[in-house]
Design a protein around this motif. Structure first.
Motif, PDB file in Angstrom:
ATOM      1  N   UNK A   1       5.525   9.298  14.163  1.00 50.27           N
ATOM      2  CA  UNK A   1       6.503  10.316  13.735  1.00 50.27           C
ATOM      3  C   UNK A   1       7.817   9.652  13.331  1.00 50.27           C
ATOM      4  N   UNK A   2       8.318   9.950  12.139  1.00 44.53           N
ATOM      5  CA  UNK A   2       9.579   9.403  11.673  1.00 44.53           C
ATOM      6  C   UNK A   2      10.742  10.207  12.245  1.00 44.53           C
ATOM      7  N   UNK A   3      11.869   9.524  12.426  1.00 47.52           N
ATOM      8  CA  UNK A   3      13.024  10.210  12.965  1.00 47.52           C
ATOM      9  C   UNK A   3      13.616  11.198  11.988  1.00 47.52           C
ATOM     10  N   UNK A   4      14.138  12.291  12.484  1.00 43.28           N
ATOM     11  CA  UNK A   4      14.735  13.343  11.664  1.00 43.28           C
ATOM     12  C   UNK A   4      16.151  13.619  12.147  1.00 43.28           C
ATOM     13  N   UNK A   5      17.138  13.372  11.274  1.00 37.98           N
ATOM     14  CA  UNK A   5      18.528  13.637  11.637  1.00 37.98           C
ATOM     15  C   UNK A   5      18.755  15.130  11.878  1.00 37.98           C
ATOM     16  N   UNK A   6      18.166  15.977  11.047  1.00 35.43           N
ATOM     17  CA  UNK A   6      18.361  17.411  11.245  1.00 35.43           C
ATOM     18  C   UNK A   6      17.762  17.864  12.574  1.00 35.43           C
ATOM     19  N   UNK A   7      16.647  17.284  12.959  1.00 31.49           N
ATOM     20  CA  UNK A   7      16.035  17.618  14.249  1.00 31.49           C
ATOM     21  C   UNK A   7      16.903  17.122  15.399  1.00 31.49           C
ATOM     22  N   UNK A   8      17.477  15.948  15.250  1.00 33.22           N
ATOM     23  CA  UNK A   8      18.389  15.407  16.266  1.00 33.22           C
ATOM     24  C   UNK A   8      19.566  16.366  16.481  1.00 33.22           C
ATOM     25  N   UNK A   9      20.155  16.828  15.398  1.00 34.04           N
ATOM     26  CA  UNK A   9      21.270  17.772  15.497  1.00 34.04           C
ATOM     27  C   UNK A   9      20.814  19.078  16.144  1.00 34.04           C
ATOM     28  N   UNK A  10      19.634  19.548  15.753  1.00 34.47           N
ATOM     29  CA  UNK A  10      19.103  20.797  16.324  1.00 34.47           C
ATOM     30  C   UNK A  10      18.894  20.663  17.828  1.00 34.47           C
ATOM     31  N   UNK A  11      18.397  19.511  18.275  1.00 34.07           N
ATOM     32  CA  UNK A  11      18.149  19.332  19.713  1.00 34.07           C
ATOM     33  C   UNK A  11      19.461  19.203  20.497  1.00 34.07           C
ATOM     34  N   UNK A  12      20.459  18.567  19.919  1.00 29.51           N
ATOM     35  CA  UNK A  12      21.760  18.501  20.585  1.00 29.51           C
ATOM     36  C   UNK A  12      22.341  19.908  20.716  1.00 29.51           C
ATOM     37  N   UNK A  13      22.216  20.697  19.661  1.00 28.13           N
ATOM     38  CA  UNK A  13      22.663  22.091  19.732  1.00 28.13           C
ATOM     39  C   UNK A  13      21.914  22.863  20.806  1.00 28.13           C
ATOM     40  N   UNK A  14      20.604  22.657  20.858  1.00 33.63           N
ATOM     41  CA  UNK A  14      19.774  23.375  21.831  1.00 33.63           C
ATOM     42  C   UNK A  14      20.234  23.093  23.262  1.00 33.63           C
ATOM     43  N   UNK A  15      20.382  21.828  23.602  1.00 37.64           N
ATOM     44  CA  UNK A  15      20.717  21.480  24.988  1.00 37.64           C
ATOM     45  C   UNK A  15      22.153  21.853  25.354  1.00 37.64           C
ATOM     46  N   UNK A  16      23.037  21.889  24.352  1.00 35.48           N
ATOM     47  CA  UNK A  16      24.437  22.207  24.637  1.00 35.48           C
ATOM     48  C   UNK A  16      24.758  23.699  24.573  1.00 35.48           C
ATOM     49  N   UNK A  17      23.903  24.477  23.881  1.00 32.36           N
ATOM     50  CA  UNK A  17      24.230  25.880  23.649  1.00 32.36           C
ATOM     51  C   UNK A  17      23.159  26.833  24.159  1.00 32.36           C
ATOM     52  N   UNK A  18      21.904  26.567  23.796  1.00 32.78           N
ATOM     53  CA  UNK A  18      20.842  27.539  24.047  1.00 32.78           C
ATOM     54  C   UNK A  18      20.497  27.673  25.524  1.00 32.78           C
ATOM     55  N   UNK A  19      20.438  26.554  26.231  1.00 31.88           N
ATOM     56  CA  UNK A  19      20.103  26.576  27.654  1.00 31.88           C
ATOM     57  C   UNK A  19      21.318  26.210  28.491  1.00 31.88           C
ATOM     58  N   UNK A  20      21.229  26.446  29.784  1.00 30.15           N
ATOM     59  CA  UNK A  20      22.300  26.100  30.712  1.00 30.15           C
ATOM     60  C   UNK A  20      21.990  24.740  31.327  1.00 30.15           C
ATOM     61  N   UNK A  21      22.549  23.699  30.736  1.00 28.21           N
ATOM     62  CA  UNK A  21      22.320  22.327  31.197  1.00 28.21           C
ATOM     63  C   UNK A  21      23.621  21.766  31.739  1.00 28.21           C
ATOM     64  N   UNK A  22      23.610  21.380  33.000  1.00 29.18           N
ATOM     65  CA  UNK A  22      24.813  20.873  33.638  1.00 29.18           C
ATOM     66  C   UNK A  22      24.982  19.374  33.484  1.00 29.18           C
ATOM     67  N   UNK A  23      26.040  18.860  34.119  1.00 30.55           N
ATOM     68  CA  UNK A  23      26.357  17.428  34.067  1.00 30.55           C
ATOM     69  C   UNK A  23      26.255  16.832  35.457  1.00 30.55           C
ATOM     70  N   UNK A  24      25.536  15.724  35.565  1.00 27.82           N
ATOM     71  CA  UNK A  24      25.455  14.998  36.830  1.00 27.82           C
ATOM     72  C   UNK A  24      24.836  13.629  36.574  1.00 27.82           C
ATOM     73  N   UNK A  25      25.598  12.571  36.787  1.00 25.72           N
ATOM     74  CA  UNK A  25      25.094  11.225  36.546  1.00 25.72           C
ATOM     75  C   UNK A  25      23.985  10.828  37.512  1.00 25.72           C
ATOM     76  N   UNK A  26      23.914  11.468  38.646  1.00 28.23           N
ATOM     77  CA  UNK A  26      22.881  11.118  39.629  1.00 28.23           C
ATOM     78  C   UNK A  26      21.568  11.853  39.381  1.00 28.23           C
ATOM     79  N   UNK A  27      21.586  12.850  38.502  1.00 23.90           N
ATOM     80  CA  UNK A  27      20.382  13.635  38.213  1.00 23.90           C
ATOM     81  C   UNK A  27      20.293  13.853  36.705  1.00 23.90           C
ATOM     82  N   UNK A  28      20.456  12.769  35.957  1.00 25.43           N
ATOM     83  CA  UNK A  28      20.710  12.817  34.522  1.00 25.43           C
ATOM     84  C   UNK A  28      19.495  13.083  33.645  1.00 25.43           C
TER      85      UNK A  28
END
Length: 234
Positions: A1-28
């Motif tokens: 599978x070749x890398x997709x910049x648009x997919x990369x942007x979509x996944x960053x949006x998903x994890x930052x907006x669509x779901x509730x994902x917190x921050x923790x360096x010990x459970x990253x």
């Protein structure tokens, strides 16, 4: 599978907006709704979801070496990143530029600490889309391979509403065979002071492009500047 910049942007949006994902360096690596991550784990996870090979990269300190060995290049920080650029401070932080003057990042937990908070995004700012800012970044990492499995990015044209115009290059400018800084081959290099005549303008890949008719019937595309600097074409 070749890398997709648009997919990369979509996944960053998903994890930052669509779901509730917190921050923790010990459970990253807890990627789920109600889970946790940190800045580098988020970017690396989204890259892998988008089909990119990240090698042995595990944190900010070894992202540069691993990614530049796999099709990414180091670009000097100029305040005008391109969509899909990785914004890197090799010691402290990493984020992704998603276009439109926005970046996506995992920031800090609800208590202002690196670890110890509850799962999920308790404040709406643990993983977030925010206006671009200079962290300061040491560099941008930019993908140099084919974009979206080799396809050219979509371009929005003026529809021929402008008459022939021209501009003089202020520095060496690359004339490309398609409106893309990552996926298009270079047709020629235009030295500083070259007058480029064009008969259309298109918006693509985060830039405004002058479309130059060529003697062989083909078209060349020269990036006039980033969309964020010029606005949009109506």
């Amino acid at each position: 599978m070749a890398g997709s910049i648009s997919k990369f942007i979509e996944r960053m949006n998903y994890w930052c907006v669509t779901v509730s994902l917190g921050y923790d360096q010990s459970n990253r690596l807890d990627f789920r709704d109600g889970g946790e991550t940190d800045c580098s784990a988020l970017v690396l996870h989204a890259l892998k979801e988008a089909g990119f090979d990240v090698g042995n990269a595990t944190y900010t300190g070894n992202m540069r070496s691993n990614l530049t060995a796999r099709g990414w290049k180091v670009v000097a920080v100029n305040g005008n990143p391109q969509p899909g650029d990785i914004l890197l401070n090799d010691v402290h932080h990493v984020a992704a530029y998603i276009g439109g003057g926005k970046l996506a990042q995992a920031s800090i937990d609800e208590n202002g600490r690196a670890t110890g908070g509850k799962g999920g995004d308790q404040t709406g700012r643990e993983t977030i889309i925010s206006p671009y800012y200079n962290y300061p970044w040491n560099c941008y990492l930019r993908w140099t391979g084919a974009n979206d499995s080799g396809s050219m990015p979509p371009a929005t044209s003026t529809g021929g509403k402008i008459k022939m115009k021209s501009f003089k290059t202020k520095e060496t400018l690359q004339l490309r065979k398609a409106p893309s800084v990552s996926a298009a081959k270079i047709a020629s290099n235009m030295p500083k002071g070259t007058v480029i005549k064009f008969d259309d303008v298109v918006i693509a890949d985060g830039y405004i492009w002058a479309v130059q008719p060529r003697g062989d019937g083909s078209k060349g595309y020269a990036a006039i500047g980033p969309i964020t600097a010029y606005g949009t074409i109506s």
